[in-house]
Design a protein around this motif. Structure first.
Motif, PDB file in Angstrom:
ATOM      1  N   VAL A 169       0.805  -1.168  -0.097  1.00 30.71           N
ATOM      2  CA  VAL A 169       0.027   0.129  -0.041  1.00 30.71           C
ATOM      3  C   VAL A 169       0.920   1.312  -0.001  1.00 30.71           C
ATOM      4  N   SER A 170       2.142   1.092   0.726  1.00 32.85           N
ATOM      5  CA  SER A 170       3.043   2.125   0.611  1.00 32.85           C
ATOM      6  C   SER A 170       3.797   2.279  -0.763  1.00 32.85           C
ATOM      7  N   ARG A 171       4.071   1.337  -1.365  1.00 36.59           N
ATOM      8  CA  ARG A 171       4.445   1.556  -2.636  1.00 36.59           C
ATOM      9  C   ARG A 171       3.486   2.244  -3.778  1.00 36.59           C
ATOM     10  N   PHE A 172       2.252   1.524  -3.585  1.00 38.68           N
ATOM     11  CA  PHE A 172       1.352   2.127  -4.758  1.00 38.68           C
ATOM     12  C   PHE A 172       0.956   3.520  -4.447  1.00 38.68           C
ATOM     13  N   ALA A 173       1.108   3.989  -3.100  1.00 40.93           N
ATOM     14  CA  ALA A 173       1.021   5.340  -2.746  1.00 40.93           C
ATOM     15  C   ALA A 173       2.232   6.157  -3.292  1.00 40.93           C
ATOM     16  N   LEU A 174       3.473   5.762  -3.161  1.00 43.12           N
ATOM     17  CA  LEU A 174       4.527   6.529  -3.424  1.00 43.12           C
ATOM     18  C   LEU A 174       4.820   6.412  -4.994  1.00 43.12           C
ATOM     19  N   ALA A 175       4.261   5.651  -5.855  1.00 39.99           N
ATOM     20  CA  ALA A 175       4.385   5.641  -7.383  1.00 39.99           C
ATOM     21  C   ALA A 175       3.428   6.294  -7.880  1.00 39.99           C
ATOM     22  N   GLY A 176       2.355   6.447  -7.429  1.00 39.47           N
ATOM     23  CA  GLY A 176       1.357   7.473  -7.736  1.00 39.47           C
ATOM     24  C   GLY A 176       0.656   6.844  -9.221  1.00 39.47           C
ATOM     25  N   ASP A 177       1.257   7.827 -10.444  1.00 44.98           N
ATOM     26  CA  ASP A 177       0.857   7.310 -11.680  1.00 44.98           C
ATOM     27  C   ASP A 177       2.036   6.670 -12.272  1.00 44.98           C
ATOM     28  N   GLN A 178       2.820   6.376 -11.695  1.00 44.85           N
ATOM     29  CA  GLN A 178       4.080   5.359 -12.220  1.00 44.85           C
ATOM     30  C   GLN A 178       3.722   3.898 -11.964  1.00 44.85           C
TER      31      GLN A 178
END
Length: 329
Positions: A169-178
């Protein structure tokens, strides 16, 4: 058992044991935490600083009659010495073990009667599962009829020091639209929220329950867990998947630790996510919705920093490098 008054937490300054200590404080108990003292004890408790490897570790607390003792140690020697010093002074004992005690991880649906790994013996090289098996045996031999053995699976939620569950969940939030890298996997995941587990550990002590219980959630396909984590995080980029063979060839590990994809398991490890939770449910154990746990975890991850160095998972820089290698195939 009646109203609990004197509770000893062997630990109490860590993540899970701290939650348990606070449950007892909130219930009005007098709570003592025996720990090294490197971290503060929860508010409302008394800290006894002691090294559990020392011969005099329990001298300060061995003269008290305890209504409840809680131990979470994964050192068999520490548990054996605690039992030797305190079993006769404890009305009830709760030992927090692990589902890693089971000998088989490739058999589906096993309950608490499944075969255990070989117990650790003095002088053996440290092995987490075998240490826990030996520790359980120490507790049961001295406190049979007065002990609860609780075997959690993957404990998750805010404050998790292992960084496994919070990675996604942290990585998805950090990646955003990437883009985000994920494994192709037929495996599932079984988790239990730290607050649900702490509630159960408090309840079995309060009620004086004696027995053995897994404390595990229902198995949820890893792909479904990642989809829900992505939704909670608001990720709008693509999820790029790679096979297990490709990931292993590029030094990406399973489950936890540096340069891993956390929660990912070999497909054959079906026992890991299918262990029975019937006893846990019969005890009134709660399994809150996974979305709720993910939302709580994301709040905690944001507070700790989405781009921080983690105990488990890929750094974002390594992930971007691996995504580029995938794109060049």
């Amino acid at each position: 058992m009646g109203l609990m008054t004197d509770v000893l937490i062997l630990g109490g300054t860590g993540w899970l044991s701290g939650h348990v200590a606070r449950r007892w404080v909130d219930a009005g108990a007098s709570v003592t935490c025996l720990a090294r003292g490197a971290r503060p004890a929860p508010a409302g408790t008394t800290l006894v600083a002691a090294d559990r490897s020392a011969a005099d570790a329990y001298d300060t607390v061995a003269g008290t009659d305890w209504d409840e003792v809680v131990d979470i140690s994964s050192r068999a020697g520490h548990v054996a010495s605690a039992v030797a010093a305190l079993a006769d002074r404890a009305e009830h004992w709760t030992y927090v073990s692990t589902v890693s005690v089971y000998a088989q991880d490739d058999v589906a649906g096993q309950d608490e009667s499944a075969p255990l790994a070989e117990p650790a013996r003095p002088g053996d090289e440290y092995d987490y599962s075998r240490e826990k098996v030996s520790a359980e045996a120490s507790v049961l031999s001295a406190l049979r009829g007065r002990a609860a053995i609780v075997r959690p699976g993957l404990v998750v939620g805010p404050g998790d020091p292992t960084d496994r569950f919070g990675y996604w969940v942290s990585r998805f939030a950090l990646a955003g639209d990437q883009d985000v890298l994920a494994p192709v996997s037929a495996a599932a995941v079984s988790v239990i929220d730290v607050d649900d587990l702490a509630d159960l550990l408090f309840a079995v002590g309060r009620d004086g329950w004696s027995g053995i219980s897994n404390a595990v959630g229902d198995g949820i396909p890893l792909a479904d867990v990642l989809a829900l984590a992505r939704d909670v995080a608001g990720h709008t980029g693509d999820v790029v998947t790679a096979s297990g063979d490709w990931l292993e060839a590029h030094d990406v590990g399973y489950w936890m630790g540096a340069r891993s994809l956390p929660l990912w398991l070999p497909d054959a490890a079906i026992g890991h996510w299918t262990r029975s939770n019937t006893v846990y449910r019969d005890l009134g154990g709660r399994l809150r919705p996974l979305r709720e746990t993910l939302e709580r975890t994301l709040d905690d991850e944001r507070a700790r920093g989405l781009g921080r160095e983690r105990a488990s998972g890929l750094s974002r820089a390594d992930e971007v490098e691996l995504l580029a290698a995938l794109a060049q195939r």
